[in-house]
Structure formats: C-alpha cells, structure tokens
Design a protein around this motif. Sequence first.
Motif, PDB file in Angstrom:
ATOM      1  N   GLU A  84      52.600  34.644  77.260  1.00 30.84           N
ATOM      2  CA  GLU A  84      53.481  34.361  78.171  1.00 30.84           C
ATOM      3  C   GLU A  84      52.938  32.748  78.737  1.00 30.84           C
ATOM      4  N   LEU A  85      51.791  32.428  78.776  1.00 32.65           N
ATOM      5  CA  LEU A  85      51.586  31.150  79.109  1.00 32.65           C
ATOM      6  C   LEU A  85      52.356  30.192  78.158  1.00 32.65           C
ATOM      7  N   PHE A  86      52.244  30.481  76.908  1.00 32.96           N
ATOM      8  CA  PHE A  86      52.863  29.635  75.932  1.00 32.96           C
ATOM      9  C   PHE A  86      54.300  29.377  76.104  1.00 32.96           C
ATOM     10  N   VAL A  87      54.914  30.524  76.402  1.00 32.66           N
ATOM     11  CA  VAL A  87      56.339  30.506  76.771  1.00 32.66           C
ATOM     12  C   VAL A  87      56.634  29.641  78.046  1.00 32.66           C
ATOM     13  N   ASP A  88      55.965  29.753  78.856  1.00 29.13           N
ATOM     14  CA  ASP A  88      55.904  28.805  80.184  1.00 29.13           C
ATOM     15  C   ASP A  88      56.028  27.254  79.674  1.00 29.13           C
ATOM     16  N   VAL A  89      55.016  26.965  78.993  1.00 23.77           N
ATOM     17  CA  VAL A  89      54.762  25.700  78.507  1.00 23.77           C
ATOM     18  C   VAL A  89      56.068  25.405  77.822  1.00 23.77           C
ATOM     19  N   ILE A  90      56.445  26.014  76.851  1.00 18.39           N
ATOM     20  CA  ILE A  90      57.493  25.539  76.005  1.00 18.39           C
ATOM     21  C   ILE A  90      58.762  25.384  76.921  1.00 18.39           C
ATOM     22  N   ARG A  91      59.131  26.373  77.850  1.00 19.47           N
ATOM     23  CA  ARG A  91      60.226  26.211  78.756  1.00 19.47           C
ATOM     24  C   ARG A  91      60.210  24.980  79.743  1.00 19.47           C
ATOM     25  N   GLN A  92      59.058  24.654  79.998  1.00 20.66           N
ATOM     26  CA  GLN A  92      58.864  23.376  80.823  1.00 20.66           C
ATOM     27  C   GLN A  92      59.219  21.981  79.963  1.00 20.66           C
ATOM     28  N   ALA A  93      58.871  22.034  78.704  1.00 23.75           N
ATOM     29  CA  ALA A  93      59.175  21.136  77.936  1.00 23.75           C
ATOM     30  C   ALA A  93      60.705  20.850  77.585  1.00 23.75           C
ATOM     31  N   GLU A  94      61.509  22.027  77.569  1.00 26.93           N
ATOM     32  CA  GLU A  94      62.749  22.116  77.127  1.00 26.93           C
ATOM     33  C   GLU A  94      63.687  21.689  78.149  1.00 26.93           C
ATOM     34  N   PRO A  95      64.993  21.248  77.893  1.00 24.70           N
ATOM     35  CA  PRO A  95      65.859  21.025  78.955  1.00 24.70           C
ATOM     36  C   PRO A  95      66.048  22.112  79.694  1.00 24.70           C
ATOM     37  N   PRO A 140      54.176  36.563  65.761  1.00 25.55           N
ATOM     38  CA  PRO A 140      55.062  37.569  66.245  1.00 25.55           C
ATOM     39  C   PRO A 140      54.843  37.787  67.948  1.00 25.55           C
ATOM     40  N   LYS A 141      53.628  37.817  68.199  1.00 24.72           N
ATOM     41  CA  LYS A 141      53.484  37.942  69.892  1.00 24.72           C
ATOM     42  C   LYS A 141      54.186  36.836  70.546  1.00 24.72           C
ATOM     43  N   VAL A 142      53.964  35.563  70.078  1.00 29.46           N
ATOM     44  CA  VAL A 142      54.311  34.476  71.007  1.00 29.46           C
ATOM     45  C   VAL A 142      55.923  34.595  70.973  1.00 29.46           C
ATOM     46  N   TRP A 143      56.426  34.860  69.561  1.00 28.64           N
ATOM     47  CA  TRP A 143      58.001  34.643  69.213  1.00 28.64           C
ATOM     48  C   TRP A 143      58.469  35.944  70.175  1.00 28.64           C
ATOM     49  N   LYS A 144      58.135  37.174  70.138  1.00 27.42           N
ATOM     50  CA  LYS A 144      58.600  38.043  71.063  1.00 27.42           C
ATOM     51  C   LYS A 144      58.607  37.796  72.369  1.00 27.42           C
ATOM     52  N   ALA A 145      57.676  37.043  72.863  1.00 24.00           N
ATOM     53  CA  ALA A 145      57.603  36.753  74.390  1.00 24.00           C
ATOM     54  C   ALA A 145      58.359  35.714  74.657  1.00 24.00           C
ATOM     55  N   TYR A 146      58.575  34.762  73.746  1.00 26.03           N
ATOM     56  CA  TYR A 146      59.791  33.633  73.839  1.00 26.03           C
ATOM     57  C   TYR A 146      61.023  34.254  73.750  1.00 26.03           C
ATOM     58  N   HIS A 147      61.430  35.141  72.839  1.00 27.45           N
ATOM     59  CA  HIS A 147      62.580  35.752  72.898  1.00 27.45           C
ATOM     60  C   HIS A 147      63.126  36.814  73.695  1.00 27.45           C
ATOM     61  N   GLY A 148      62.047  37.456  74.444  1.00 28.24           N
ATOM     62  CA  GLY A 148      62.331  38.320  75.611  1.00 28.24           C
ATOM     63  C   GLY A 148      62.533  37.458  76.818  1.00 28.24           C
ATOM     64  N   THR A 149      61.800  36.520  76.970  1.00 26.50           N
ATOM     65  CA  THR A 149      62.055  35.757  78.162  1.00 26.50           C
ATOM     66  C   THR A 149      63.028  34.553  78.232  1.00 26.50           C
ATOM     67  N   VAL A 150      63.384  34.007  77.089  1.00 25.69           N
ATOM     68  CA  VAL A 150      64.310  33.100  77.048  1.00 25.69           C
ATOM     69  C   VAL A 150      65.426  33.123  76.170  1.00 25.69           C
ATOM     70  N   VAL A 151      65.302  33.630  75.122  1.00 19.25           N
ATOM     71  CA  VAL A 151      66.444  33.825  74.106  1.00 19.25           C
ATOM     72  C   VAL A 151      67.564  34.898  74.541  1.00 19.25           C
ATOM     73  N   GLU A 152      66.879  36.009  74.943  1.00 19.23           N
ATOM     74  CA  GLU A 152      67.745  37.257  75.155  1.00 19.23           C
ATOM     75  C   GLU A 152      68.377  36.814  76.612  1.00 19.23           C
ATOM     76  N   PRO A 153      67.719  36.529  77.427  1.00 19.86           N
ATOM     77  CA  PRO A 153      68.513  35.915  79.012  1.00 19.86           C
ATOM     78  C   PRO A 153      69.719  35.139  78.585  1.00 19.86           C
ATOM     79  N   ARG A 154      69.328  34.084  77.622  1.00 17.29           N
ATOM     80  CA  ARG A 154      70.541  32.860  77.455  1.00 17.29           C
ATOM     81  C   ARG A 154      71.690  33.775  76.712  1.00 17.29           C
TER      82      ARG A 154
END
Length: 224
Positions: A84-95, A140-154
Amino acid sequence: MSRAHSAPAPEPPAPEQPAPEPPAPEQPARGRPRSEAVERAIVEGVIKLLDDGVPLAELSIERIARTAGVGKATIYRRWPGKEELFVDVIRQAEPPDPELPGTSMRDDLVALLEQLRQRALLARSSTLLHNVFAQMKSSPKVWKAYHGTVVEPRRRITREVLRRGQADGELRADLDIDLLDDCFIGPMLLRTVMRLDADLPEGLSETIVDTLLAGLRPVSSPGA
C-alpha cells in the motif's frame, strides 16, 4: 399581652462575582503539519531507495524506516504494509486524476483518456516510474494493491460516464458497458503499455473518442 413582631434582619449583600476571564486565544492545531511532514519523509525515503536502484522486492519496512529516519511503527500507523505504501508513492508521482468537465459524455471520455496519455508520457520520461511499473508486473501483491486502489476506481468512473451517455441518448442503449470500457481505454493502453515506441501526440485522446463514437451513437430512424 401580645408581643410585637420584630422586623426581619436585612439579608447580607451578595458577594461580588469575579469578572469572567477572557477566553484563552486558540492555539494552532498541532499534529497535522507534523504528520504530513512525516509522511513526506517516508515517501521521499522510498523514492530515494528506488532511485538508488534498490528493487521493490528488497525494500523492507525496516529499510524504509531507517532511510526516512522514523520508526517502523510510524509507517505501519499510516500504511498496513509496504504494498500500500508503494501504491501511494506511485500515485503521488503520477498526474492527478482529472476533473471531468461534465458537459457531455464525449468530453468526459476525452478527459479520462488524456490522463492516461499524460501518465504514459511521464512514465516514459521518468526512470523511476518506468522501473517501478516494470517491477510491479513481477510482484503480484503490489500489482493487486495498485489495481484495487488505482485501476479499478478509474474503470468505475469510465463505466459511470458511459452509463450516463446511454441515459442521455449519446450512446446506443444496446451496448455492453464493460466491453465499451475496454474499447475506449484499450487503444491508449496499447500505445502506452505494449507499443512503447508509439507516438502519443496531442489530440490523440480526441481522435480515439471521436472515431469510436462515430459508430456507437444512436442511429436516427428515417424521417426522424
């Protein structure tokens, strides 16, 4: 003989009440700025480690805490795990997610695709994002967290825009929303994920949306 009634003794004067003290001035809120500073230090610690070439698999909470100058408990109070921390880092680096114009389904779809185009351009120019996205596919764990909190909401937002388009008569009512979601997002993802040498020119989002809508709008009946 009757006794004369004596006059009642006067009541003693009430003691003077002390004047109320003026209210104490409000103290500035503490904690929030400090909390934001701590979170920023943690995120920057992760970015530093990634910039130094440390793979995601080797980024432990203990190592992140040591780099950020905080305790492990401080990190766990904010994120349940490193995924979840990695996902937050990626989201802050994205537009940031786009603000939809709301003027039409077409305009909202263009805004959603434009965010994907800008994100791809940033990932191509950012060694950090490029490396992180490449490593996420093998975690897989990082991708699942990214997909659940970023990809799917979009994706939910895109589907809602398409449903609104159907309700407003901008889109044929017999079309499957999930399939349409793939049809609109697919061309941009193909160019940004699988064809890394493909051009991402300005106006691409409008071209994709308008090309698809040309065959998906309701057909007026003859004489209408």
